[in-house]
Design a protein around this motif. Sequence first.
Motif: not given
Length: 419
Positions: A111-132
């Motif tokens: 939380e000191e270095h990242f916007d955690l909400e944005y970080y969570g959305r990046q997880m969603i994007l990575a998993v969805k785009s690479r596995t569906g």
Amino acid sequence: MYALVDCNNFYASCERVFNPLLENKPVVVLSNNDGCVIARSNEAKAMDIPMGAPAFQFQKLFDKNGVHVFSSNYALYGDMSKRVMNILSEFTPDIEIYSIDEAFLLLAGFEEHFDLEYYGRQMILAVKSRTGIPISVGIAPTKALAKVANKIAKKFSARTGGVYILDDPEKNRKALLWTKIGDVWGIGRQYEKRLLALNIRNAQQFVELHDEYVRKEFSVVGLRLKRDLSGLTTLSLEATPKKKNIAVTRAFENMYSDYNELKERVSTYAVKIGEKLRRQESNCSLLQVFVLTNQFRNDLKQYRASISVYTPTPTNSSITLVQTALTGLSMIYKEGYQYKKAGIIASKLTPAKQKQFKLFSEENPKHEQLMKVVDQLNFRENGKVKFGGQDLGRTWKIKQERLSNRFSTRLNELIIIKV
């Protein structure tokens, strides 16, 4: 901070990845031998199809409403799960795989270095785009609160976008008031009944109970959960432990009354137990063998029995395990019954490299090398080597009449794209 990542309707989502025509259609997945519903898409849930619903009782509803029904495709689901977890491990090295479709991620100091909400959305994007596979992400100071945050992220996905963060006391309080006591992670049916009897109906009311009362009535485990829900980090990430018990149980495709039929099935289950033990480099000293009739056939005589039998020495030899299991079966088998299920549970597990020998008995030392050769051959030849008690013409197969292709693990079942 902890993140709880949960795959949305995982089994149904795996089927949709390779068959986009299933999007927005009701989908259910059945248990072993196509028995009961164990997974539902949101569309199927909206039809009030309950978890555990016997498939034969709901077949008319499936047909009438165009429900797409699938057998459990464990090869596909397991492979897709590994892919998802590998992607999540790129976001933090500290990960606990909680189940086939859930994982806790420790985001200490993020939380000191990242916007955690944005970080969570990046997880969603990575998993969805690479596995569906669609996922939801709940982030909070503790594991129990991350579970609550995940439920909110999933329940109100249109507003949250699949990510929800509990990061201040007031948000925590509102979330706990919203969470029914039976939906709290770690509160089972018995605890739920006791708490409802005390008029404790939501997680916030549980948190407000006195520590000493919770410890007395619900043990130290309940106290740890209460503190975790209060925002005090009590439950940390856990390493995946080796199993304390190993079980192989199956309902039969048909009912058996002949002892030799049961003998063949139990022998096969014992061989599978041996394979699992060797895979995790363990021995066992005790086998519990059980048989039971079809509880849904009220027109037939009912019988169930189990027995525990010690092995001569701690072992993972399929030869010894088959002999031990059949000794147990011979003691509980009764003529005149139609058996529907049998199983074996191996317990008293010990490390294979720390084997303790007995003074007057010792396993044939050739077993260890023989098992290595058998495992190598079966891995290469897809289970062609069998033991004497097994039916040489029968494969390890359960009823899977609605099985989809194992798209990601079988070359001959790869998806075909026409261009």
